[in-house]
Design an enzyme around this catalytic site. Structure first.
Site, PDB file in Angstrom:
ATOM      1  N   GLN A 102       4.277  -5.875   9.177  1.00 42.94           N
ATOM      2  CA  GLN A 102       3.736  -6.519   7.974  1.00 42.94           C
ATOM      3  C   GLN A 102       4.729  -6.595   6.822  1.00 42.94           C
ATOM      4  O   GLN A 102       4.622  -7.454   5.953  1.00 42.94           O
ATOM      5  CB  GLN A 102       2.476  -5.770   7.493  1.00 42.94           C
ATOM      6  CG  GLN A 102       1.246  -6.027   8.331  1.00 42.94           C
ATOM      7  CD  GLN A 102       1.353  -5.404   9.709  1.00 42.94           C
ATOM      8  OE1 GLN A 102       1.681  -4.234   9.828  1.00 42.94           O
ATOM      9  NE2 GLN A 102       1.096  -6.185  10.740  1.00 42.94           N
ATOM     10  N   GLY A 132      -8.279  -9.459   3.292  1.00 44.89           N
ATOM     11  CA  GLY A 132      -6.843  -9.714   3.272  1.00 44.89           C
ATOM     12  C   GLY A 132      -6.210  -9.499   4.636  1.00 44.89           C
ATOM     13  O   GLY A 132      -6.889  -9.299   5.661  1.00 44.89           O
ATOM     14  N   GLU A 158       6.720  -1.256  11.783  1.00 45.58           N
ATOM     15  CA  GLU A 158       5.563  -2.086  11.426  1.00 45.58           C
ATOM     16  C   GLU A 158       6.026  -3.480  11.026  1.00 45.58           C
ATOM     17  O   GLU A 158       7.084  -3.660  10.430  1.00 45.58           O
ATOM     18  CB  GLU A 158       4.757  -1.418  10.314  1.00 45.58           C
ATOM     19  CG  GLU A 158       5.527  -1.112   9.043  1.00 45.58           C
ATOM     20  CD  GLU A 158       5.251  -2.119   7.952  1.00 45.58           C
ATOM     21  OE1 GLU A 158       4.543  -3.110   8.214  1.00 45.58           O
ATOM     22  OE2 GLU A 158       5.750  -1.920   6.839  1.00 45.58           O
ATOM     23  N   CYS A 191       0.818  -1.213   0.000  1.00 42.34           N
ATOM     24  CA  CYS A 191       0.000   0.000   0.000  1.00 42.34           C
ATOM     25  C   CYS A 191       0.851   1.262   0.000  1.00 42.34           C
ATOM     26  O   CYS A 191       0.334   2.348  -0.287  1.00 42.34           O
ATOM     27  CB  CYS A 191      -0.950   0.010   1.199  1.00 42.34           C
ATOM     28  SG  CYS A 191      -0.114  -0.132   2.795  1.00 42.34           S
ATOM     29  N   GLY A 204     -13.037  -5.925   2.581  1.00 42.52           N
ATOM     30  CA  GLY A 204     -11.874  -6.723   2.235  1.00 42.52           C
ATOM     31  C   GLY A 204     -11.637  -7.818   3.261  1.00 42.52           C
ATOM     32  O   GLY A 204     -12.119  -7.739   4.406  1.00 42.52           O
ATOM     33  N   GLN A 216       5.265  -9.205   3.538  1.00 39.93           N
ATOM     34  CA  GLN A 216       5.060  -8.700   2.179  1.00 39.93           C
ATOM     35  C   GLN A 216       6.271  -8.981   1.294  1.00 39.93           C
ATOM     36  O   GLN A 216       6.122  -9.368   0.132  1.00 39.93           O
ATOM     37  CB  GLN A 216       4.749  -7.202   2.239  1.00 39.93           C
ATOM     38  CG  GLN A 216       3.397  -6.901   2.858  1.00 39.93           C
ATOM     39  CD  GLN A 216       3.230  -5.432   3.240  1.00 39.93           C
ATOM     40  OE1 GLN A 216       4.205  -4.701   3.437  1.00 39.93           O
ATOM     41  NE2 GLN A 216       1.998  -4.989   3.352  1.00 39.93           N
TER      42      GLN A 216
END
Length: 404
Positions: A120, A195, A118, A51, A193, A124
């Site tokens: 995530q 996800g 973060e 994102c 969503g 990713q």
């Protein structure tokens, strides 16, 4: 062979431009094949698209050829217009060699993230690498590079406090809702969503005591699977108008290439809601919610570019830990470059030793013949062993410098 990266991120481009270059996970295999067949100058590639960034990592014969190939790929694969190309020109960054390796390690450790620390980003990067590997876009060089990058990411989180008091775009989105509404106990949330980001958001909403949660997705069966794990009601996009009328907080994170919530839809919803305010938080890329919706009375709309002030509050707490991670990145960058250097010279060293062995064998035979003539008799095994040991010792000492 040269390592390169070309991309845009939240630091260089607004969300309106970043979404032009976004790649869904599903389209990456085809995109990678398109890149690798575009020119023989690019031999390996990985696309990282989140994102907050889209980056193309590549191994190229030369940096200029590699950058030109990636530019052409982005232009053609994303069908960019002349105006879009002109707008992106000043936003694209390029790095090569050591700078590329350092950049990847900074990305995977969250030093380059919108939210420092973060968690995530490691997942990713792992998915991007696994996708590229499955598409046969990675060879020995990128396999080593991205495996080391993932280890660097793990070390940053285990050896420093960079990830303490976990913060992510999802937690910031929920924090934004709390800033506007205060307690969430009497509020109703709609999450679009299913996800990873949507699931994380649902978890944070539950932690903050949200009264009621509805999960909306184009495929209702997928929404039900998430609801079974996290809890909440389920609706499809065909009844999205009704769900929006009922919600106080909407957090959207789908993979749709088009707006899920349009201006026309929100005009209809607002006509039914009366003067009840609604918060729309768009954490998707490409964006899910038409930016024009913020013009409607009672609608508060935020996207990724609007979250900077909240995120900045967390930065000071982590600066000291970030410095430790920077040191780790520098060490690991040096380690990879050393491996790459050794990888490049190993064939040459092997060739040198092979030639030295041939020369030693040839000169040993010459010496044995000369000794046989000088002593007028056969050379014994002991004498031959002494001559062979001498030849090998000289060769090793001569090669020690170049091979060290």
């Amino acid at each position: 062979m040269t390592l390169i990266v070309m991309g845009v991120s939240h630091k260089t481009a607004p969300v309106a431009l970043r979404e032009k270059l976004a790649f869904s996970e599903g389209e990456q295999p085809e995109a990678l094949r398109s890149l690798l067949t575009l020119s023989e100058s690019v031999t390996e590639a990985v696309i990282v698209s989140t994102c907050n960034r889209t980056e193309v990592y590549a191994s190229a014969l030369t940096a200029p050829l590699g950058f030109e190939t990636v530019r052409q790929f982005l232009r053609e694969y994303k069908h960019l217009s002349d105006d879009e190309i002109a707008a992106l020109q000043g936003c694209l960054y390029i790095k090569q060699g050591e700078a590329m390796v350092e950049h990847l390690f900074r990305v995977v450790t969250s030093l380059d993230s919108l939210v420092l620390g973060e968690a995530q980003i490691i997942g990713q990067i792992r998915r991007a690498y696994m996708t590229a590997s499955a598409a046969h876009a990675c060879g020995e060089l990128f396999n080593h590079l991205f495996r080391q990058a993932l280890e660097v990411g793990k070390r940053a989180r285990s050896e420093t406090e960079i990830g303490a008091q976990s913060v992510s775009v999802s937690t910031v989105a929920v924090g934004l809702a709390m800033r506007i509404f205060g307690s969430l106990e009497e509020r109703r949330a709609l999450v679009l969503g299913v996800g990873e980001m949507a699931e994380l958001t649902l978890g944070y909403l539950k932690e903050k005591g949200i009264s009621r949660v509805t999960i909306a997705n184009r495929t209702v069966a997928h929404a039900r699977e998430l609801a079974e794990r996290i809890g909440g009601e389920v609706v499809g996009f065909d009844t999205l108008d009704d769900a929006l009328c009922d919600a106080d907080i909407v957090i959207s994170s789908t993979g749709s290439p088009d707006y899920v919530i349009s201006m026309d839809m929100m005009q209809r919803v607002c006509a039914r809601r009366g003067d009840r305010p609604i918060l729309l938080v768009d954490i998707a890329l490409p964006r899910d919610i038409d930016p024009a919706c913020m013009e409607l009375d009672g609608v508060f709309r935020y996207d990724l570019d609007d979250m900077g002030s909240i995120i900045d509050e967390h930065m000071q707490e982590r600066e000291e830990e970030a410095a430790k991670v920077e040191e780790l990145v520098a060490q690991e960058t040096d380690a990879f470059l050393l491996w790459m250097q050794e990888r490049e010279v190993t064939p040459t060293i092997k060739e040198l030793y092979g030639k030295a062995d041939l020369i030693c064998d040839r000169e040993l035979e010459h010496a044995c013949k000369a000794l046989k003539t000088a002593q007028d008799g056969e050379v014994s095994e002991a004498q031959r062993a002494v001559l062979e040991s001498l030849a090998n010792a000289v060769a090793k000492k001569v090669l020690h410098g170049p091979a060290a």
